[in-house]
Design an enzyme around this catalytic site. Sequence first.
Site, short mmCIF file in Angstrom:
data_model
loop_
_atom_site.label_atom_id
_atom_site.label_comp_id
_atom_site.label_asym_id
_atom_site.label_seq_id
_atom_site.Cartn_x
_atom_site.Cartn_y
_atom_site.Cartn_z
N LYS A 159 0.89 -1.17 0.00
CA LYS A 159 0.00 0.00 0.00
C LYS A 159 0.93 1.22 0.00
CE LYS A 159 -4.13 1.71 2.42
NZ LYS A 159 -4.93 1.97 1.23
N1 PMP Z 1 -7.72 -1.74 -2.78
C1 PMP Z 1 -7.17 -0.52 -2.70
C2 PMP Z 1 -6.42 0.02 -3.87
C3 PMP Z 1 -7.30 0.24 -1.53
O1 PMP Z 1 -6.77 1.46 -1.44
C4 PMP Z 1 -8.05 -0.29 -0.45
C5 PMP Z 1 -8.21 0.51 0.81
N2 PMP Z 1 -7.15 0.32 1.70
C6 PMP Z 1 -8.60 -1.58 -0.59
C7 PMP Z 1 -8.41 -2.27 -1.76
C8 PMP Z 1 -9.36 -2.21 0.55
O2 PMP Z 1 -8.48 -2.59 1.57
P1 PMP Z 1 -8.92 -2.63 3.10
O3 PMP Z 1 -10.16 -3.44 3.16
O4 PMP Z 1 -7.79 -3.24 3.81
O5 PMP Z 1 -9.17 -1.22 3.50
#
Ligand code: PMP
Length: 315
Positions: A159
């Site tokens: 991320k």
């Molecule tokens: N994909 C992307 C590109 C994101 O930015 C997010 C948000 N963090 C998610 C998926 C979903 O991840 P999470 O459920 O861990 O927030």
Amino acid sequence: MSEIRAKKIWRNGELIDWEQATVHVMAHALHYGSSWFEGIRCYKTARGSEVFRLPEHVNRLFDSCKIYRANIPFSKQEIIEAILQTIDANNLEQCYIRPLVFRGAGAIGVNPLPAPIESYIIVWEWGSYLGEDAMENGVDLCVSSWHRAAPNTFPSMAKAGGNYLNSALIKMEATLDGFAEGIALDSEGFVSEGSGENIFLVRGGRLYTSSLNSAILPGITRDSVITLARDAGYEVVEQKIPREMLYLADEVFVTGTAAEITPVRSIDRIVIGEGKRGPVTAVIQRRFFDYVEGKVDDRYGWMTPVRTKKLTIDD
Ligand code: PMP
């Protein structure tokens, strides 16, 4: 949406005032996108304020940094405690939490290794991401003309700030064309994810979601939904998803810390199912909110209380 502001921000081990949390223009991250972050939610539950899947988010932050050879100068436990301390210091019952690690000022070449690592924790009040109405009635999505990066370009399991330039292109195109969000395909043309959400579809009573080899971020909400759906007796399949499977789905919903569980009523103006929140989505949404709001037992140990019981005179 409430104004994004709080009292205190945690920086490199200490709490500072919101206004003091400035960054030098020579920071490596500003020039080259070398930052890593998390998005976490703290919910007001029947048991008090609790953070949803805190260790999993902190693990993913460390994973993101590991991929880019960035060593966070704190342990995972120290970051967990700092997050709880920051929520407490801001006196917030429920909030969004943004741990942010980046390469600061100190080296201006592309090589990030000489640049210092800066660690921040920011918290603020944040409501529903795609709108309150969206939770009930669903949102209209499009398939983006922008794809996710090929696996040998940008690692999607990190991320990283730089990845969000791709997300920004997807989101801008979608909103300017009148959609709530865009869904990107992977480099082979299979369904990947939204600019900030993973995607699920329901067909014949079974749930499908894109697998890790479709350039997705391994979403923690996605993982929670897989568990809760299996708990509710649904089969969940992680696989490569052809684009047209979205149009033919009985139901579609997106998941993410910000978006939580948001139903989808159309994609590329093609109506999905009945064009409103479907029955399976409603079950998953209810189970998810019952869980994070503490209406059911924390059977998976996903909730971390913010305040450890403070000793009082009477104790
Ligand atoms: N994909 C992307 C590109 C994101 O930015 C997010 C948000 N963090 C998610 C998926 C979903 O991840 P999470 O459920 O861990 O927030």
